[in-house]
Design an enzyme around this catalytic site. Structure first.
Site, PDB file in Angstrom:
ATOM      1  N   HIS A 278     -32.159  16.908 -43.926  1.00 49.36           N
ATOM      2  CA  HIS A 278     -32.181  16.069 -42.704  1.00 49.36           C
ATOM      3  C   HIS A 278     -33.614  15.722 -42.288  1.00 49.36           C
ATOM      4  CE1 HIS A 278     -28.232  18.317 -41.501  1.00 49.36           C
ATOM      5  NE2 HIS A 278     -27.923  17.174 -42.090  1.00 49.36           N
TER       6      HIS A 278
ATOM      7  N   GLU B  32     -31.680   7.376 -39.095  1.00 51.73           N
ATOM      8  CA  GLU B  32     -32.308   7.616 -40.392  1.00 51.73           C
ATOM      9  C   GLU B  32     -32.529   6.311 -41.158  1.00 51.73           C
ATOM     10  OE1 GLU B  32     -30.504  11.555 -42.066  1.00 51.73           O
ATOM     11  OE2 GLU B  32     -29.216  10.823 -40.474  1.00 51.73           O
TER      12      GLU B  32
ATOM     13  N   ARG C 279     -19.325  24.682 -43.069  1.00 55.35           N
ATOM     14  CA  ARG C 279     -20.244  25.589 -43.785  1.00 55.35           C
ATOM     15  C   ARG C 279     -20.564  26.801 -42.914  1.00 55.35           C
ATOM     16  NH1 ARG C 279     -24.498  21.121 -44.913  1.00 55.35           N
ATOM     17  NH2 ARG C 279     -23.107  19.587 -45.824  1.00 55.35           N
TER      18      ARG C 279
END
Ligand code: AMP
Length: 401
Positions: A180, A385, A241
């Site tokens: 990230h 992003e 996760r």
């Protein structure tokens, strides 16, 4: 200058087309189910109706061709000719130790990305397919690669090494890389603007909490530490996760449950985190809804999630010997009033004072959620992003001219 930003997955390809003079988005969209039957192209041209097309798209080369067709389509297109595209910027997950910043694609760069396949076997190969597909369809157009790991290459050894035999680092480059990076980079820059202070003077903890989640300690504009490691499994509790756990759980579980390595890997990546504890799912909206309705497991999942995040913020404040602001971003960080509240309300001893009314406000702009008097500030900064990829691409192509 017109820049196409691409994010290629194994069966998908997301895109955004920018006019860099105004940093405006001309079109955005995605191709899904590449290589499967009934592939879908979703194209959203700015100011026009969304288009959905179902066809057979067998590979990334065809996906890029379809994309070019739709971008220049008489009715749904936004470009008069494909020659208007000046450069293409790609998101690449793993840049290993080789790439400390974004770079123009050359034969050597491609060779190096291929060499790094080992480190990101699920992510880097599709990115290379995207690069090859652009090369095939737009051979004259310069391409730039922007790496998720690059921003964290500034981490010092004490942050990036694991306390395991050094030979493993020397032979196999087993170390912490972090991910990230594009998002942490972007939101830290935006946060400095909102704070009205030079980034180089700030100690920030940026929390990118979406489906995957990581936080980063950013000191003097550089990543000093981050919670993801060799892979995106380490660190915070995430949607599916586990994040941090005792590594001995792996052999112990394999032994007790007679699981294979692949099965344990899948358990930790796909069947853990919020989903495993809540028994509901990985989406924070559903967890908060169930928690508010009295579901005990949902509350436990929420409490574990926010507690683990607070621990990281505390650790990073200690690591940097100070903290000016914490920054929330990505799906959960930008939207979850409850998560931000639970994190900030329990960090008052740090000097974080949450402004509840500000925390409730929804906006696409960077904003404070702490009070004016708060010693350490808390902010929400929507990540972007794609824009950072477009900016890096623009800059590198300008320099090359
Ligand atoms: P991302 O990976 O950044 O796209 O984030 C996706 C995740 O953001 C989803 O799985 C949700 O858990 C979370 N999310 C999105 N909207 C909200 C919301 N309004 N409240 C809480 N979580 C949300």
């Amino acid at each position: 200058m017109i820049i196409l930003v691409m994010n290629a997955g194994s069966s998908s390809l997301k895109y955004q087309l920018y006019n860099m003079e105004e940093e405006s988005v001309l079109a955005t969209g995605r191709v899904e189910r590449i290589g499967m039957d009934a592939s879908i192209l979703v194209h959203e041209p700015a100011g026009k109706q969304e288009v959905n097309e179902v066809s057979e798209i067998l590979d990334h080369v065809t996906a890029v061709r379809k994309l070019i067709e739709i971008l220049t389509h008489k009715e749904y297109g936004v470009l008069a000719s494909i020659k208007e595209i000046n450069a293409v910027g790609h998101r690449v997950v793993h840049g290993g130790e080789s790439f400390k910043q974004s770079t123009l694609v050359t034969d050597d760069v491609k060779k190096e990305i291929r060499r790094l396949f080992d480190l990101a076997p699920l992510h880097n190969p599709p990115a290379m397919m995207g690069i090859a597909a652009v090369e095939y369809n737009l051979p004259e157009v310069p391409q730039v690669v922007v790496f998720d790991t690059a921003f964290h290459q500034s981490m010092p050894q004490e942050s990036f090494l694991y306390p395991i035999p050094m030979v493993l680092y020397r032979r196999h480059k087993i170390r912490r890389y972090g991910f990230h990076g594009t998002s942490h980079d972007y939101v830290s820059k935006q946060a400095a603007i909102t704070l009205g202070k030079p980034l180089e003077s700030l100690k920030l903890v940026t929390c990118h909490i979406g489906n995957g989640a990581s936080c980063a300690a950013i000191m003097n504009g550089k990543s000093f530490d981050t919670s993801m490691g060799l892979t995106p499994l380490e660190g915070l509790m995430m949607g599916t996760r586990s994040g941090d756990l005792d590594p001995a759980i792996v052999p112990f579980t394999m032994n007790k449950e007679e699981l294979t390595l692949n099965e344990v890997n899948s358990m930790l990546n796909k069947h853990s985190g919020l989903q495993a504890i809540s028994g509901i799912g990985s989406d924070m909206r559903e967890i908060v809804e169930a928690m508010d309705a009295g579901d005990k497991q949902a509350k436990l999942a929420f409490d574990m999630y926010t507690y683990r995040l607070r621990k990281y913020i505390g650790a990073y404040a200690a690591g940097m010997n100070g903290l000016d602001a914490i920054v929330f971003t990505a799906g959960v960080g930008e939207n979850s009033v409850a998560v931000r509240k639970a994190v900030c309300e329990n960090l008052t001893f740090f000097g974080i004072e949450l402004d509840e009314a500000r925390n409730e406000v929804r906006s696409k702009e960077a904003r404070f959620i702490s009070t004016d008097d708060s010693r350490v500030k808390a902010l929400v900064v929507p990540t972007n992003e794609e824009l950072l990829i477009a900016r890096d691409t623009y800059q590198l192509v300008q320099e090359e001219r």
